[in-house]
Scaffold this active site. Structure first.
Site, mmCIF file in Angstrom:
data_model
loop_
_atom_site.group_PDB
_atom_site.id
_atom_site.type_symbol
_atom_site.label_atom_id
_atom_site.label_comp_id
_atom_site.label_asym_id
_atom_site.label_seq_id
_atom_site.Cartn_x
_atom_site.Cartn_y
_atom_site.Cartn_z
ATOM 1 N N ASP A 55 -3.783 -6.562 8.585
ATOM 2 C CA ASP A 55 -2.561 -6.573 7.770
ATOM 3 C C ASP A 55 -1.377 -6.072 8.586
ATOM 4 O O ASP A 55 -0.275 -6.625 8.521
ATOM 5 C CB ASP A 55 -2.725 -5.647 6.552
ATOM 6 C CG ASP A 55 -3.914 -6.044 5.700
ATOM 7 O OD1 ASP A 55 -4.266 -7.231 5.721
ATOM 8 O OD2 ASP A 55 -4.480 -5.159 5.017
ATOM 9 N N HIS A 99 -8.681 -1.685 -1.667
ATOM 10 C CA HIS A 99 -7.794 -2.302 -0.679
ATOM 11 C C HIS A 99 -7.422 -3.729 -1.123
ATOM 12 O O HIS A 99 -6.243 -4.089 -1.180
ATOM 13 C CB HIS A 99 -8.511 -2.327 0.677
ATOM 14 C CG HIS A 99 -7.693 -2.854 1.802
ATOM 15 N ND1 HIS A 99 -7.163 -2.056 2.780
ATOM 16 C CD2 HIS A 99 -7.309 -4.115 2.105
ATOM 17 C CE1 HIS A 99 -6.486 -2.797 3.635
ATOM 18 N NE2 HIS A 99 -6.568 -4.066 3.247
ATOM 19 N N GLU A 100 -8.436 -4.500 -1.464
ATOM 20 C CA GLU A 100 -8.168 -5.904 -1.832
ATOM 21 C C GLU A 100 -7.391 -6.000 -3.137
ATOM 22 O O GLU A 100 -6.465 -6.805 -3.258
ATOM 23 C CB GLU A 100 -9.483 -6.695 -1.933
ATOM 24 C CG GLU A 100 -10.246 -6.824 -0.612
ATOM 25 C CD GLU A 100 -9.394 -7.380 0.516
ATOM 26 O OE1 GLU A 100 -8.466 -8.167 0.246
ATOM 27 O OE2 GLU A 100 -9.649 -7.006 1.674
#
Ligand code: ADP
Length: 603
Positions: A503, A426-427
């Site tokens: 997000d 994800h990061e």
């Protein structure tokens, strides 16, 4: 500056206590004293004293069955119980004792009056005087009754007073206020030319940007008394009390002129009067009193009123018209240079390593307020102590930025291996999408160490310098970067998690703002569809359009975010090998720097 506070309990309270004590004294102690002035003797002694001629007068009280008698000087009163004595009268007669049926005064009239009346009054007045004098000293002004008195804190001059040099950055605000200082130093200069200083100056800006500090610094520089009170302290339970406080505050200020009155959070009393029935009467009366007081004193009396608020748009227009708070000094969030200066000012208070790069810290702490920066420096010092170091290092400061933004690191491993892998992808997804688009801020750090704020990992991007304008493309790229994390999960695992909730929120907010406020959609052109209500407190917006337009806006927002999400997916697909490589590396190391990331990406 030293802060002198007025007492909390009204004078009346102490008067009542003293009165009660005196009443008790009178009811309990005085009869006891009086009783003890009579000497009780037996009948033999009475006969003996009669025969020895030691008695001057006697009173035979049949009703109480006793005899009261005095010595020859009539100083001491004796009493004895009456017995059936037929010779009594003749014995008294023979010895020349004057006797009657009327009551003898038990003590000398003067002493009794003194004890029961004059003495209590003297004590009462004495204590009252003493207390009121003490209150006056503590309150710093004459005071009769405390009912409805203000509780303004008076800051008296002292050597550690705040000066402009203690307030870093905020150069425009300081320039503006320097004129006030100059005026307080030399009002004559202004009077001669006929210029008058504004009576009220409004400091507006987000919380923690140093508004209170600036007001104190003006007082410190000008060397004048500083009265400080928060708007909410005026509003009391009873209607009219707040107005009384305002009156009293201004009375004190006029006596102490030249001086500065500072009202913090003025929106608590200065809110627009909406004219609705059943509104807050107390608040409105207090506001009216404030308006009257501001009109009431002449120009150039030397009283300058400073007020601070985060919500200037909510203030009553009567408060901001010329002649009242007509000068507005914006105290904005510090820019890069300001942040660096604030860090340096606060770093002077702690021990820091010589090689600390304040510019870098300031860049990392983009968007932080002065209060947050002060907090960051303090956190760094605490961290140094925890680590057993004698001074704070660059790493301490960098880590404390993350502590202030995202909370402390969670010590225990809370993620399972599978989850940790998802977070890593994800990061890295965010980071690759950011790096592969033009105009994005460079990636500074990627970490998958969970934080106490709930973040499971994050990608830190740091701007090179100040950034005041954002183009449409930059905003779109930013939305794409937000969606990058979710896109990586979809691409690699074929499913999605809750990890993207923040997000999603950010991306939606930005997309909506682009359409409703920045005029960046083709259909609505330059029409404002939303108005910002709380500019300095998070910037809430309220829609200002028809229901149909709202539906169109929603559709456009969805379309915009979808388009950027697609773009992010495309970017990641094209960089799939890099994504895998960096994600597994991050999984191993948990934290990688921007340089390490770029090195692998560009290999
Ligand atoms: P405000 O009244 O705007 O909410 P304050 O004046 O109370 O903010 O500031 C809170 C704290 O933040 C101050 O005590 C100070 O430590 C720090 N601070 C804020 N702005 C600055 C600045 N410009 N320079 C130095 N310190 C600052």
């Amino acid at each position: 500056m030293n802060e002198v506070k007025t007492p909390k309990k009204p004078l009346l309270y102490y008067y009542v206590i003293v009165l009660l004590v005196l009443l008790l004294f009178n009811f309990l102690a005085m009869p006891w004293i009086a009783q003890n002035q009579i000497v009780d003797v037996d009948y033999n002694t009475f006969i003996e004293m009669t025969e020895n001629g030691e008695i001057s007068r006697a009173e035979l009280q049949d009703a109480t069955n006793r005899i009261l008698f005095t010595d020859t000087n009539e100083k001491i009163v004796y009493k004895t119980a009456m017995v059936d004595d037929p010779d009594l009268i003749s014995r008294l007669n023979d010895n020349g004792v004057s006797f009657r049926g009327e009551e003898i005064e038990q003590s000398s009239g003067f002493l009794s009056a003194l004890l029961s009346w004059v003495l209590p009054m003297v004590i009462f007045i004495g204590i009252g005087q003493y207390m009121s004098r003490r209150f006056m000293q503590r309150a710093g002004g004459p005071n009769s009754m405390m009912f409805g008195k203000n509780s303004a804190k008076v800051y008296v001059k002292s050597s550690d007073g705040i000066k402009f040099s203690d307030v870093a950055g905020e150069d425009e605000a300081k320039d503006n206020l320097r004129e006030i200082v100059d005026y307080l130093h030399d009002p004559q200069k202004y009077r001669e030319i006929g210029a008058s200083m504004p009576k009220g100056i409004l400091l507006v800006g987000p919380p923690g940007t140093g508004k209170t500090m600036l007001a104190k610094a003006v007082a410190g520089e000008a060397n004048v008394p500083f009265f400080s009170m928060s708007g909410s302290e005026f509003v009391e339970m009873f209607v009219g009390m707040g107005a009384a406080k305002v009156r009293d505050l201004f009375k004190q200020a006029k006596e102490k002129a030249p001086c500065i009155v500072f009202i913090d959070e003025i929106d608590a009393i200065g809110k627009k009067r909406d004219g609705q029935l059943g509104g807050n009467d107390e608040r409105e009366q207090t506001l009216n009193q404030l308006l009257t007081e501001m009109d009431g004193f002449e120009d150039n009396t030397g009283v300058i009123i400073l007020a601070a608020t985060n919500r200037p748009e909510s203030l009553d227009p009567a408060l901001t018209r010329p002649g009242r708070f007509d000068r507005r000094v914006p105290v904005e969030l510090p820019d890069l240079k300001g942040r660096e200066e604030i860090l340096r000012v606060h770093a002077k208070k702690i021990k820091v390593a010589d090689d600390v790069d304040f510019n870098r810290i300031a860049r990392m702490a983009s968007g932080a307020s002065g209060a947050e920066l002060a907090n960051i420096v303090n956190e760094a010092a605490l961290r140094a102590v925890r680590g057993g170091r004698r001074f704070a290092t660059q790493a301490d400061l960098e880590e404390s930025i993350e502590v202030v933004i995202a909370g402390y690191q969670k010590k225990n491993a809370i993620l399972t291996d599978a989850e940790k892998r998802i977070v890593a992808y994800h990061e890295v997804g965010h980071a690759i999408v950011a790096a592969r688009q033009s105009g994005s801020a460079p990636v500074q750090k990627i970490t998958i160490v969970p934080r106490t704020s709930g973040a499971l990992g994050y990608t830190m991007q740091v701007e090179e310098g100040n950034h005041y304008l954002m183009s449409r493309e930059e905003l779109e790229n930013k939305i794409a970067t937000y969606t990058g994390g979710r896109a990586a999960e979809e691409l690699v695992f074929g499913s999605v998690t809750t990890g993207a909730s923040n997000d999603i929120e950010q991306a939606t907010k930005l997309a909506r703002a682009m359409i409703t406020r920045y005029g960046m959609s083709d259909d609505f052109d330059m029409v404002a569809l939303e108005t910002v209500t709380n500019q300095y407190l998070g910037g809430d917006a309220s829609l200002a359009c028809s229901a149909k337009t709202q539906a169109d806006v929603d559709a456009k927002v969805v379309e915009l975010v979808k388009r950027q999400h697609r773009k992010a997916l495309d970017i990641l697909e094209a960089n799939r090998a890099k994504l895998d490589e960096i994600a597994s590396w991050l999984y191993e190391k948990e934290t990688i720097t921007g340089d390490e990331f770029m090195a692998i990406l560009n290999k």
